[in-house]
Design an enzyme around this catalytic site. Structure first.
Site, PDB file in Angstrom:
ATOM      1  N   ASP A 132      49.543  51.124  34.601  1.00 56.40           N
ATOM      2  CA  ASP A 132      48.323  51.687  34.013  1.00 56.40           C
ATOM      3  C   ASP A 132      47.479  50.587  33.376  1.00 56.40           C
ATOM      4  O   ASP A 132      47.854  49.401  33.358  1.00 56.40           O
ATOM      5  CB  ASP A 132      48.677  52.770  32.997  1.00 56.40           C
ATOM      6  N   ASP A 145      37.311  48.010  42.813  1.00 53.03           N
ATOM      7  CA  ASP A 145      37.365  48.373  44.228  1.00 53.03           C
ATOM      8  C   ASP A 145      36.322  49.454  44.488  1.00 53.03           C
ATOM      9  O   ASP A 145      36.292  50.477  43.788  1.00 53.03           O
ATOM     10  CB  ASP A 145      38.754  48.897  44.595  1.00 53.03           C
ATOM     11  N   ASP A 168      35.629  48.207  50.086  1.00 52.71           N
ATOM     12  CA  ASP A 168      36.635  48.614  51.063  1.00 52.71           C
ATOM     13  C   ASP A 168      35.976  48.973  52.391  1.00 52.71           C
ATOM     14  O   ASP A 168      35.012  49.746  52.427  1.00 52.71           O
ATOM     15  CB  ASP A 168      37.403  49.819  50.500  1.00 52.71           C
ATOM     16  N   GLU A 207      35.243  43.890  52.575  1.00 54.10           N
ATOM     17  CA  GLU A 207      36.356  43.971  53.522  1.00 54.10           C
ATOM     18  C   GLU A 207      35.803  44.488  54.840  1.00 54.10           C
ATOM     19  O   GLU A 207      35.202  45.562  54.890  1.00 54.10           O
ATOM     20  CB  GLU A 207      37.448  44.911  53.002  1.00 54.10           C
ATOM     21  N   HIS A 258      47.337  44.009  49.026  1.00 54.95           N
ATOM     22  CA  HIS A 258      48.000  45.307  48.925  1.00 54.95           C
ATOM     23  C   HIS A 258      48.251  45.949  50.285  1.00 54.95           C
ATOM     24  O   HIS A 258      49.020  46.904  50.371  1.00 54.95           O
ATOM     25  CB  HIS A 258      47.164  46.251  48.060  1.00 54.95           C
ATOM     26  N   ASP A 259      47.605  45.445  51.330  1.00 56.17           N
ATOM     27  CA  ASP A 259      47.775  45.988  52.678  1.00 56.17           C
ATOM     28  C   ASP A 259      48.634  45.104  53.578  1.00 56.17           C
ATOM     29  O   ASP A 259      48.886  45.462  54.727  1.00 56.17           O
ATOM     30  CB  ASP A 259      46.412  46.160  53.356  1.00 56.17           C
TER      31      ASP A 259
END
Length: 562
Positions: A43, A112, A214, A267, A339-340
């Protein structure tokens, strides 16, 4: 657009260069970084508690993966409300305190921005699906079935299955290039664009320092919807004819006339070098830099989960192409994991015998390229991939859907499919951060939302910081080099020994200074001739504690000043 002048706090000799040429970005995946309330989910309070750690590392920017309210079908990339914070992460006041604390330490916060699609629980979509004549009907892509009742075309989603879902209430299909719970926004509708821009301005007003956007090149569709064009996530029809118009309009509407130094990174799956030059040309005022995927696609076969051996020569050739392609105009973003993506030390290095050496080698190689480096949480201590024994332990929708489709529909061997998930699954990057050797790696006092990698007692921040060969300390030196050395930030790049199967060598040159990187990407020593005579050269940085000056040892990397 961003302010294109260095603020002078680190080096006044390069005042024409944007501030982010010297910056290093650290990506935080909030669910997995640090939990402050014991519910097993990271968090904002947890992030605040670790700002001292990030300041010690020396990073300039924190990129936060989504913290907006979300049903979490795609771990927050399905947004229910762009204007708030999900209660699992905290509140808007918690966010404001995080921004203030980060700014007090000289660290910027980048959000993001996920605006190709929303959650199907977003109020906009709820209105849109309520009737065919609702004013927001055209905010999403709706199409009638074909004569036989089937979907409007044969496109598939990035997460397996069709890219169209039939809405029974109105009898029409809606488009979703990702999960069915992530309907695509119709950016051809000017009301959609203005609503997005207004939302972005409100976040900037709260102190946000920019956006990582994104899959932003998917917002412009080729609206003919022709069969056969789609290859998952829109890779067959990305960058529709209005993409540059949309991004330039966004820049004018959101950033123009606003004081401050912002960062925008897009991205862009499937983007080419030629496209990237246009997107990042400062005179065109679109985005500062792009994330591209060519280099992290070289070790995939028929599909993402079909892991094949990496062609090292192809990798360095590809990275050099992007260095050369954006040398005169535009800018690179530099990354090997996020993260991907799987953990870089497991994917590109030796995560067992030479974990520290290969982690630091790739750190040196990447950070000495021209561009803005991105560090993914845990990279700076050499965290590795995880190998859960069953699909039941995985949480990522992409991996779960792939496993189910391959095993249930195509009768693939469960073991073989799981091996692909082990190698390429996104949960490799999403297991909790390893802070110490206590229960759950010091991430939480509760039960973590996803299991911790079992190797955390050996690989954690506390152990790494105490080691004489600390990956963290090596990254600190890399970041300091970029801050202090104009050649690292702005120097020209030249690849050397391009066809050598294990040697990664290149120079960075600016004015009278030339820096040489030599790296032995191998479990075996390199005793051949280097492409440049280093006799008399000064060793700036190396990833072995004792510099022998002799042959490069396994996974050894050195930076020389010639």
């Amino acid at each position: 657009m961003t302010d294109a002048t260095e603020n002078g706090t680190k080096d006044d000799t390069s005042t024409a260069a944007p501030w982010w040429t010297r910056a290093v970005v650290y990506q935080v995946y909030p669910r997995s970084f640090a939990d402050s309330d014991g519910d097993g989910i990271g968090d904002l309070g947890g992030i605040r508690s670790r700002l001292g750690y990030l300041a010690k590392l020396g990073v300039d920017v924190i990129w936060l993966s989504p913290v907006y309210p979300s049903p979490q079908h795609d771990n927050g990339y399905d947004i229910r409300d762009y204007e708030d914070i999900d209660p699992v992460f905290g509140s808007l006041s918690d966010f404001d305190e995080l921004v203030a604390d980060a700014h007090s330490r000289g660290i910027r916060i980048v959000m993001d921005l996920v605006v190709n699609h929303t959650s199907d629980e977003h109020a906009w979509f709820q209105e849109s699906r309520s009737s065919t004549d609702n004013p927001k009907r055209d905010w999403y892509w709706w199409r009638a079935p074909r004569e036989d009742g089937s979907a409007p075309n044969d496109w598939t989603s990035a997460f397996s299955g069709p890219a169209w879902t039939l809405d029974e209430a109105t009898g029409e299909y809606y488009l979703h290039l990702f999960a069915k719970q992530q309907p695509d926004l119709n950016w051809e509708n000017p009301d959609v664009r203005q609503a997005v821009y207004a939302m972005m301005r409100r976040w900037l007003d709260r102190g946000v320092d920019g956006f990582r956007m994104d899959v932003i090149n998917l917002i412009a569709k080729r609206a003919e919807f022709i069969d056969g064009e789609n290859r998952g996530a829109g890779l067959g029809f990305t960058m529709g004819p209005q993409i540059h118009e949309f991004l330039q309009e966004m820049n004018r509407e959101v950033f123009a006339g606003r004081e401050g130094e912002y960062l925008t990174v897009g991205e862009m799956p499937g983007v080419s070098i030629e496209d990237a030059v246009l997107f990042t040309d400062p005179d065109r005022a679109e985005v500062d830099m792009v994330f591209q995927f060519e280099h992290v696609s070289l070790d995939s076969g028929a599909h993402k989960f079909d892991a094949i051996p990496l062609d090292f020569v192809a990798l360095k050739t590809n990275l050099a192409r992007w260095q050369d392609g954006l040398a005169e105009r535009g800018w690179n973003s530099l990354y090997l994991n996020n993260h991907d993506q799987p953990r870089l030390v497991s994917r590109f290095g030796n995560d067992e015998q030479y974990r520290v050496e290969s982690a630091t080698l790739w750190g040196l190689v990447l950070h000495l390229h021209r561009g803005t480096p991105y560090i993914y949480q845990g990279e700076e201590i050499g965290m590795t991939n995880v190998r859960f024994e069953s699909i039941e332990y995985y949480r990522d929708i992409e991996s779960i859907n792939h496993y189910r489709e391959a095993v249930e529909e195509f009768d693939a061997s469960p073991a073989s499919v799981l091996a692909g998930v082990h190698a390429r699954g996104r949960d490799n990057a999403r297991t909790p951060m390893h802070w110490d050797a206590s229960e759950h790696a010091g991430f939480t006092t509760g039960k973590p939302w996803i299991e911790v990698n079992p190797n955390y007692p050996e690989i954690n921040v506390e152990a790494d910081r105490a080691s004489s060969s600390s990956v963290f300390d090596f990254y600190r030196k890399l970041i300091a080099l970029r801050h202090e050395n104009e050649t690292v930030a702005l120097g020209d790049f030249e690849l050397l020994a391009p066809s050598h199967p294990t040697l990664y060598a290149f120079t960075r040159t600016r004015g009278t200074e030339t820096l040489l990187v030599v790296a032995n990407v191998s479990d075996d020593a390199f005793d051949g001739d280097l492409p440049v005579d280093v006799t008399g050269a000064g060793l700036v940085l190396g990833n072995y504690a004792n510099d022998t000056g002799g042959p490069l040892r396994p996974w050894e990397a050195r930076l020389y000043r010639l």
